[in-house]
Write an enzyme that holds these catalytic residues in place. Structure first.
Site, PDB file in Angstrom:
ATOM      1  N   THR A  48       4.094  -0.582   7.232  1.00  0.00           N
ATOM      2  CA  THR A  48       5.531  -0.874   7.306  1.00  0.00           C
ATOM      3  C   THR A  48       5.829  -2.273   7.834  1.00  0.00           C
ATOM      4  O   THR A  48       6.580  -3.046   7.223  1.00  0.00           O
ATOM      5  CB  THR A  48       6.231   0.158   8.212  1.00  0.00           C
ATOM      6  OG1 THR A  48       5.862   1.464   7.799  1.00  0.00           O
ATOM      7  CG2 THR A  48       7.737   0.000   8.136  1.00  0.00           C
ATOM      8  N   THR A  49       5.252  -2.603   8.988  1.00  0.00           N
ATOM      9  CA  THR A  49       5.553  -3.880   9.646  1.00  0.00           C
ATOM     10  C   THR A  49       5.081  -5.066   8.821  1.00  0.00           C
ATOM     11  O   THR A  49       5.596  -6.175   8.965  1.00  0.00           O
ATOM     12  CB  THR A  49       4.930  -3.898  11.059  1.00  0.00           C
ATOM     13  OG1 THR A  49       5.384  -2.736  11.771  1.00  0.00           O
ATOM     14  CG2 THR A  49       5.338  -5.128  11.842  1.00  0.00           C
ATOM     15  N   TYR A 111      11.590  10.086   0.499  1.00  0.00           N
ATOM     16  CA  TYR A 111      12.557  10.195  -0.591  1.00  0.00           C
ATOM     17  C   TYR A 111      12.614  11.584  -1.218  1.00  0.00           C
ATOM     18  O   TYR A 111      13.683  12.180  -1.311  1.00  0.00           O
ATOM     19  CB  TYR A 111      12.297   9.130  -1.670  1.00  0.00           C
ATOM     20  CG  TYR A 111      13.382   9.071  -2.734  1.00  0.00           C
ATOM     21  CD1 TYR A 111      14.677   8.669  -2.398  1.00  0.00           C
ATOM     22  CD2 TYR A 111      13.119   9.429  -4.055  1.00  0.00           C
ATOM     23  CE1 TYR A 111      15.683   8.631  -3.361  1.00  0.00           C
ATOM     24  CE2 TYR A 111      14.114   9.379  -5.013  1.00  0.00           C
ATOM     25  CZ  TYR A 111      15.399   8.988  -4.665  1.00  0.00           C
ATOM     26  OH  TYR A 111      16.390   8.952  -5.613  1.00  0.00           O
ATOM     27  N   TYR A 137       0.758   9.633   9.389  1.00  0.00           N
ATOM     28  CA  TYR A 137       1.849   8.838   9.949  1.00  0.00           C
ATOM     29  C   TYR A 137       3.153   9.608   9.771  1.00  0.00           C
ATOM     30  O   TYR A 137       3.635   9.767   8.646  1.00  0.00           O
ATOM     31  CB  TYR A 137       1.910   7.475   9.264  1.00  0.00           C
ATOM     32  CG  TYR A 137       2.969   6.521   9.775  1.00  0.00           C
ATOM     33  CD1 TYR A 137       3.600   6.712  11.010  1.00  0.00           C
ATOM     34  CD2 TYR A 137       3.345   5.399   9.031  1.00  0.00           C
ATOM     35  CE1 TYR A 137       4.559   5.830  11.472  1.00  0.00           C
ATOM     36  CE2 TYR A 137       4.299   4.512   9.492  1.00  0.00           C
ATOM     37  CZ  TYR A 137       4.910   4.733  10.701  1.00  0.00           C
ATOM     38  OH  TYR A 137       5.866   3.863  11.158  1.00  0.00           O
ATOM     39  N   ARG A 142      12.216   6.954   8.879  1.00  0.00           N
ATOM     40  CA  ARG A 142      12.011   6.215   7.628  1.00  0.00           C
ATOM     41  C   ARG A 142      11.851   7.137   6.420  1.00  0.00           C
ATOM     42  O   ARG A 142      12.258   6.782   5.319  1.00  0.00           O
ATOM     43  CB  ARG A 142      10.770   5.320   7.740  1.00  0.00           C
ATOM     44  CG  ARG A 142      10.963   4.094   8.617  1.00  0.00           C
ATOM     45  CD  ARG A 142       9.773   3.167   8.540  1.00  0.00           C
ATOM     46  NE  ARG A 142       9.998   1.959   9.318  1.00  0.00           N
ATOM     47  CZ  ARG A 142      10.609   0.873   8.847  1.00  0.00           C
ATOM     48  NH1 ARG A 142      11.043   0.855   7.604  1.00  0.00           N
ATOM     49  NH2 ARG A 142      10.779  -0.184   9.615  1.00  0.00           N
ATOM     50  N   LYS A 166      -0.428   8.988  13.802  1.00  0.00           N
ATOM     51  CA  LYS A 166       0.490   8.011  14.383  1.00  0.00           C
ATOM     52  C   LYS A 166       1.833   8.719  14.425  1.00  0.00           C
ATOM     53  O   LYS A 166       2.488   8.924  13.407  1.00  0.00           O
ATOM     54  CB  LYS A 166       0.564   6.747  13.524  1.00  0.00           C
ATOM     55  CG  LYS A 166       1.569   5.714  14.040  1.00  0.00           C
ATOM     56  CD  LYS A 166       1.715   4.538  13.083  1.00  0.00           C
ATOM     57  CE  LYS A 166       2.777   3.561  13.595  1.00  0.00           C
ATOM     58  NZ  LYS A 166       3.015   2.448  12.649  1.00  0.00           N
ATOM     59  N   ILE A 208      -0.083   2.083  17.779  1.00  0.00           N
ATOM     60  CA  ILE A 208      -0.056   1.100  16.696  1.00  0.00           C
ATOM     61  C   ILE A 208       1.237   0.346  16.900  1.00  0.00           C
ATOM     62  O   ILE A 208       2.322   0.854  16.635  1.00  0.00           O
ATOM     63  CB  ILE A 208      -0.147   1.778  15.315  1.00  0.00           C
ATOM     64  CG1 ILE A 208      -1.505   2.486  15.175  1.00  0.00           C
ATOM     65  CG2 ILE A 208       0.014   0.731  14.201  1.00  0.00           C
ATOM     66  CD1 ILE A 208      -1.665   3.293  13.906  1.00  0.00           C
TER      67      ILE A 208
END
Length: 295
Positions: A48-49, A111, A137, A142, A166, A208
């Site tokens: 993501t980052t 989604y 994760y 998100r 995570k 993380i």
């Protein structure tokens, strides 16, 4: 038995860009060396980052190759590989080039919002497609779906190469339930900088981190103090950064940490659309706070 090697301070690595929008590989090299020299225990790349959805296949391959060559085995490397199409993720795991990669970070499908059974079957299929260690994760903010503690523990017990999660659900109650019921071979990793201190005190094995891009030395010190049981000293570092944590994410990630790195002279403050740089007011407050904290 496969064991989790992703412990301590993990860096959720940003992708620097030039003014023309191209990837700034020189700045990326400097960032990696800076983080290695200041306490990074492992890297998490192409997640993501790193603005991965906005990178081309060629750019992803170049970034992966560069980081693998730079790190040269000094610390483990975790790489993002996930999505909302199970068959596509499985195919990528079977045919992709994972040379130099020590594990996979796989996000909950977003989604299409599967049920808990759908989540279980998705990750079970991913587990069967690779021998690499897998870190789940969970980030409901998100994905729009929360993987429950029961589903996480079920996967941990049933899939030998699913070694950690995570966890960024934001619920210490859910995190504690995972830690209480998980098998000994499975670990919890913080996915939220602001909750890293309490999560480690509950039994998480690291983070993380987004802020670790800019402040690896300070953040890794807090983690190491906690590992040694020096909670009061660690708590002081945690409280020093409370306001900074909020500013990092008020305009979205990685806008905040890119602004911070820009203030430190390490990268240009450029993101790829649909992401945009943090607001001027946020940037000014961040700059003031960094001066107050003598960073």
């Amino acid at each position: 038995m496969v064991r989790n090697i992703f412990k301590g301070l993990g860096i959720a690595l940003v992708t620097p860009f030039n003014e023309d929008g191209s990837v700034d590989y020189d700045s990326l090299k400097r960032l990696v060396e800076y983080q290695l020299s200041n306490g990074a225990d492992f890297f998490c790349i192409l997640a993501t980052t790193g603005e991965t959805p906005c990178l081309t296949a060629d750019e992803k391959e170049k970034i992966k190759t560069l980081v693998v060559e730079l790190v040269n085995g000094r610390v483990p490397i975790l790489m993002g590989c996930g999505g909302y199409n199970t068959a596509a993720v499985v195919e990528e795991l079977k045919t992709g080039n994972f040379k130099g990669i020590d594990g996979i970070l796989s996000i909950c499908p977003y989604y299409n919002k599967p049920s808990q059974e759908g989540l279980y079957q998705h990750f079970k299929a991913i587990s069967a497609a690779t021998e690499l260690p897998i870190v789940l994760y969970n980030v409901p903010g998100r994905t729009g779906i929360n993987m429950t503690a029961a589903t996480t523990v079920r996967l941990a017990k049933d899939c030998k190469n699913i070694v950690a999660i995570k966890e960024a659900c934001g619920s210490l109650e859910q995190i504690d339930e995972i830690i209480k019921n998980k098998p000994a071979s499975f670990d919890v990793i913080s996915g939220d900088d602001a909750l890293t201190f309490p999560m480690i005190s509950c039994g998480a094995v690291g983070v993380i981190s987004v802020i670790g891009n800019a402040l690896p030395k300070e953040f890794s010190k807090m983690i190491r103090l906690e590992f040694r049981g020096e909670y009061e000293a660690a708590r002081k570092i945690h409280h020093r950064f409370t306001d900074l944590f909020s500013l990092l994410f008020v305009d979205g990630n990685p806008a905040g940490v890119k602004a911070m790195l820009h203030e430190m002279g390490m990268i240009k403050n450029i993101l790829r659309l649909p992401l945009v740089p943090t607001r001027i007011s946020t940037l000014q407050r961040m700059s003031e706070l960094m001066k107050e904290l003598k960073l």
